[in-house]
Design a protein around this motif. Structure first.
Motif, PDB file in Angstrom:
ATOM      1  N   LEU A  66       0.987  -1.043   0.329  1.00 52.88           N
ATOM      2  CA  LEU A  66       0.110   0.033  -0.070  1.00 52.88           C
ATOM      3  C   LEU A  66       0.769   1.396  -0.038  1.00 52.88           C
ATOM      4  O   LEU A  66       0.670   2.270  -0.788  1.00 52.88           O
ATOM      5  CB  LEU A  66      -0.798   0.268   1.166  1.00 52.88           C
ATOM      6  CG  LEU A  66      -2.013  -1.082   0.756  1.00 52.88           C
ATOM      7  CD1 LEU A  66      -2.902  -1.246   2.630  1.00 52.88           C
ATOM      8  CD2 LEU A  66      -3.103  -0.927  -0.258  1.00 52.88           C
ATOM      9  N   ASN A 100       0.761   1.364  -4.438  1.00 52.15           N
ATOM     10  CA  ASN A 100      -0.431   1.596  -4.222  1.00 52.15           C
ATOM     11  C   ASN A 100      -0.911   1.960  -5.552  1.00 52.15           C
ATOM     12  O   ASN A 100      -0.953   2.911  -6.851  1.00 52.15           O
ATOM     13  CB  ASN A 100      -0.683   2.908  -3.506  1.00 52.15           C
ATOM     14  CG  ASN A 100      -2.080   3.431  -2.671  1.00 52.15           C
ATOM     15  OD1 ASN A 100      -3.270   3.274  -3.910  1.00 52.15           O
ATOM     16  ND2 ASN A 100      -2.493   3.418  -1.535  1.00 52.15           N
ATOM     17  N   ILE A 151      -3.639   9.885  -1.965  1.00 55.85           N
ATOM     18  CA  ILE A 151      -2.893   9.321  -1.574  1.00 55.85           C
ATOM     19  C   ILE A 151      -2.281   9.627  -0.714  1.00 55.85           C
ATOM     20  O   ILE A 151      -1.872   9.189   0.253  1.00 55.85           O
ATOM     21  CB  ILE A 151      -1.530   9.711  -3.475  1.00 55.85           C
ATOM     22  CG1 ILE A 151      -2.213   8.760  -4.298  1.00 55.85           C
ATOM     23  CG2 ILE A 151      -0.220   9.072  -2.563  1.00 55.85           C
ATOM     24  CD1 ILE A 151      -1.209   9.187  -5.357  1.00 55.85           C
ATOM     25  N   LEU A 201      -4.420   7.884   2.355  1.00 59.17           N
ATOM     26  CA  LEU A 201      -4.048   6.500   2.618  1.00 59.17           C
ATOM     27  C   LEU A 201      -2.961   5.788   2.954  1.00 59.17           C
ATOM     28  O   LEU A 201      -2.472   4.869   3.431  1.00 59.17           O
ATOM     29  CB  LEU A 201      -4.532   6.004   0.965  1.00 59.17           C
ATOM     30  CG  LEU A 201      -5.588   6.157  -0.218  1.00 59.17           C
ATOM     31  CD1 LEU A 201      -5.190   5.991  -1.807  1.00 59.17           C
ATOM     32  CD2 LEU A 201      -6.369   5.531   0.195  1.00 59.17           C
ATOM     33  N   SER A 216      -7.924   1.804  -0.135  1.00 62.95           N
ATOM     34  CA  SER A 216      -7.567   2.128  -2.093  1.00 62.95           C
ATOM     35  C   SER A 216      -8.351   1.556  -3.058  1.00 62.95           C
ATOM     36  O   SER A 216      -7.804   2.451  -4.320  1.00 62.95           O
ATOM     37  CB  SER A 216      -6.130   1.805  -1.636  1.00 62.95           C
ATOM     38  OG  SER A 216      -5.414   2.113   0.118  1.00 62.95           O
TER      39      SER A 216
END
Length: 416
Positions: A124, A128, A329, A332, A354
């Motif tokens: 992640l 991602n 982003i 996340l 995500s």
């Protein structure tokens, strides 16, 4: 070989491989991207030694370009062209999230997390699905800003005020939205908070000062216009925000490559309200977290501070009328860091967010109209914001631990 090094090498190898994969998938070219439109000309001037021209023509995120300037010069060593320069400028951004992912994996291993949990967290951070979109659009600096903000909070929790201040200052100079990380940094920092803020402001000012002093005075008006949303905001009004249905219908097209009509124009008050509200709302949310923190300071305040950072970065996406795919982003990555340090399980909340973000920002625009995009965006961001707020403020922050996320896992398991 030490145990810590044995844990570090596999994570570093995986992070390097994932970074190369992201670069191969997302950095295939920069034609028709924001980099082509906004940054290629000033970067070209910088590479050829025209520093004043670079400072004069740099976009609102010129501070990020200046921070990465040494990487723009590297391709000259092998005679690389514009594409090589573009890729070289993205390299430190990918490296920043890779280093964050490696650090997170090491921390999770020391806590006894499974290989699956560590692998998901690393993926992640480094691979991602939204990272590819950011690279394709031409905004790798979002990755750098996210890593710097999380690093600032972590360093603050370790009572490293100077290092936290430098990371925060570089993040703000990279992109102004990082100012919302000041609250989480102060929440995690046990002492010397005023000194930390002053140092962070000095670092940011030091990076941005050349644009104001040498760049002919054009940078500050442009950066101010970008920060307040007053520059071309009538044509940049995206469905991924809470204000969408306040917009006026004029059948205009989005700036993105979408074939649907039905896009709206921002209301008159949006310029003066929306982007300043992103910063303004961080003040009461941070103040409430400060009031509820109890005896949690330093490392005990790290998880609440990361949770607060995730909430503030999500609020940025929801409140900014310019919300593009790459805006999500930083949220996340902060969410991944918080979840990786808060539970022994895989970070399923960050993974789910995500996946849903990719559907919302990338897949759905090719299949539904803008109003449906706005509804779909609200259907996942509002519950996520409520969940983060409930976990953050629903109990005294000094008691926030892995139990705070258990109801979320239970709900996800029930839904599955």
């Amino acid at each position: 070989m030490s145990v810590r090094l044995r844990a570090l090498l596999p994570a570093a190898a995986m992070a390097a491989a994932a970074s190369l994969a992201m670069a191969w998938l997302g950095l295939y070219g920069f034609a028709w991207t924001d980099y082509d439109d906004e940054a290629s000309e000033p970067v070209g001037a910088l590479v050829h030694g025209h520093v004043a021209e670079f400072l004069r023509t740099a976009p609102g995120y010129g501070g990020s370009l200046l921070e990465r300037a040494p990487f723009a010069l590297l391709p000259r060593l092998w005679g690389g062209g514009e594409l090589a320069i573009y890729r070289s400028l993205a390299a430190p951004c990918l490296a920043a999230v890779a280093l964050l992912g490696i650090w997170l994996v090491v921390q999770m291993r020391e806590r006894g997390c499974s290989r699956l949990a560590r692998g998901v967290a690393l993926g992640l951070c480094v691979a991602n699905p939204m990272t590819i979109r950011a690279l394709e659009i031409g905004h790798p600096e979002e990755l750098l800003g996210a890593a710097l903000c999380v690093a600032a909070v972590v360093l603050a929790a370790c009572d490293r005020a100077w290092a936290a201040a430098i990371a925060l200052g570089l993040a703000v100079a990279n992109k102004p939205w990082a100012v919302v990380a000041a609250g989480p940094v102060l929440l995690a920092l046990p002492s010397r908070r005023v000194l930390c803020l002053a140092c962070a402001a000095a670092v940011a000012a030091g990076v941005l000062a050349p644009f104001a002093l040498i760049g002919g005075g054009a940078f500050l008006p442009g950066a101010t216009a970008t920060a307040t949303g007053s520059e071309a905001s009538a044509s940049i009004f995206q469905p991924w925000q809470v204000w969408w249905f306040f917009g006026h219908r004029h059948g205009v097209e989005s700036l993105l490559t979408v074939s649907h009509s039905g896009y709206r124009v921002a209301p008159m008050w949006a310029d003066a309200v929306c982007r300043p509200l992103v910063v303004a709302i961080a003040v009461p949310l941070t103040a409430l977290a400060w009031r509820l923190r109890g005896s949690a300071v330093g490392r005990d305040a790290l998880r609440p501070a990361l949770l607060l950072l995730s909430l503030l970065l999500l609020a940025r996406c929801m409140l900014d009328t310019w919300d593009f795919a790459y805006y999500v982003i930083p949220c996340l990555i902060a969410l991944t860091a918080w979840e990786g340090l808060s539970t022994d399980r895989p970070p399923v909340l960050a993974l789910s967010a995500s996946a849903v973000a990719w559907v919302s920002y990338v897949w759905l625009p090719q299949h539904v109209n803008p109003d449906a995009l706005a509804v779909a965006f609200l259907l996942w961001t509002v519950p996520l914001a409520v969940a983060l707020g409930t976990m953050l403020y629903g109990r005294r922050l000094g008691e926030e631990a892995r139990t705070g996320i258990e109801p979320v896992y239970t709900a996800l398991q029930a839904a599955a």
